[in-house]
Design an enzyme around this catalytic site. Structure first.
Site: not given
Ligand code: 0GY
Length: 309
Positions: A129, A135, A186, A261
């Protein structure tokens, strides 16, 4: 004596995952895959990364597998969460413990060795990934990402891309040059207050088309402005996201993926009922054929090629 490794407290305001999700009314097709979920810790066994931007509650593999069974999924794809940095132990532990019913997506650094990659592959990892959401992570130099992409390509892995829609114009040439299949998280995080036929989403769709990209039609709870209470108290939630998801499913029925998610990192407004998220699926994948491709055929082709669901 004080504990030498005290557990870090959860980030204030951060909501925990739903402990008692409803059993969905929508019956998932047999062999359905939850193709985007995470594990957090448990922290006592798998400490969070020092460079993380948030500290979540625990959400371990037993709880993930219980959710899988409750909702009616057959398999999971466990995506490395940013709170674990490039230490993939919790994710790999979950994938290994699944008995072949989970695959993983890792985060690796550019100095990762071929041997480490082969070990991850043997454990069930099938991708890396790249995260551009500020953020969540500090920016990685593109040269480093290009090095990683070159190392993982020979394994037949893909690259999962997570970015804000406003950043796509700056990133798309870099993405298009990556030497591995691309999967976008997403739906590229569209602004759902803008028209589905507007220039931003059109640009995203054309990028997907031009580069044969896979798209996760996931996270209505993150993208929605109306939230889960949008229509007169009915269980038809997140309706403002539906036109975007439907457009992607209609245009790219063989390239879409879906996931819960769970355990839903970084939510402070509301925590979705995972059963309600499953009930959202038939609003945008409206035919049985679309549903089977989204939930079974496509994720099986990407993560379990050659296996029967
Ligand atoms: C998701 C989205 C988020 C976070 C993460 O790995 C992560 O911290 O993916 C988010 O905060 O938008 O896909 O889980």
């Amino acid at each position: 004596m004080s504990d030498p490794h005290p557990l870090a407290p959860k980030t204030p305001g951060w909501l925990d995952w739903c402990p008692d999700p409803s059993v969905p009314a929508f019956r998932l097709p047999p062999g359905a895959v939850d193709a985007h979920c995470h594990v957090f810790g448990p922290q006592a066994d798998f400490p969070f990364a020092p460079e993380r931007k948030y500290t979540p509650c625990d959400a371990g593999r037993q709880q993930l597998f219980a959710l899988r069974d409750r909702l009616g999924f057959a398999r999971n794809v466990v995506v490395q969460a940013t709170c674990h940095g490039a230490d993939n132990s919790a994710m790999v532990d979950a994938v290994r413990a699944s008995g072949g019913r989970a695959r993983g997506v890792a985060t690796v650094r550019p100095d990762v060795t071929e041997r480490e990659l082969r070990e991850l592959d043997a454990a069930g990892v099938r991708g890396v990934r790249f995260n551009f959401v500020r953020r969540l992570v500090d920016a990685s130099p593109r040269d480093d990402l290009a090095v990683i992409a070159k190392k993982i390509a020979p394994l037949g892995w893909h690259i999962v891309l997570y970015f804000e829609s406003a950043d796509l114009p700056d990133l798309e040439d870099f993405f298009a040059a990556l030497p591995a299949p691309l999967v976008i998280d997403h739906m590229g995080r569209p602004d759902v207050t803008r028209p589905v036929d507007g220039p931003e989403f059109r640009r995203f769709l054309r990028f997907v088309e031009a580069n044969d990209v896979w798209v996760k039609v996931t996270c209505p709870e993150r993208l929605s402005v109306g939230g889960p209470w949008a229509v007169d108290g009915e269980r038809h939630a997140y309706t403002d996201v539906v036109p975007f998801a439907r457009r992607v499913v209609e245009e790219f029925p063989d390239r879409v993926l879906w996931g819960t998610d769970w355990p839903h990192p970084n939510l402070t407004g509301h925590m979705p009922d995972d059963g309600l998220l499953v009930d959202h699926i038939p609003l945008f994948a409206v035919t049985a054929d679309q549903q089977r491709r989204l939930l079974v055929d496509n994720p099986m082709r990407l993560y379990w090629p050659g296996e029967t669901p």
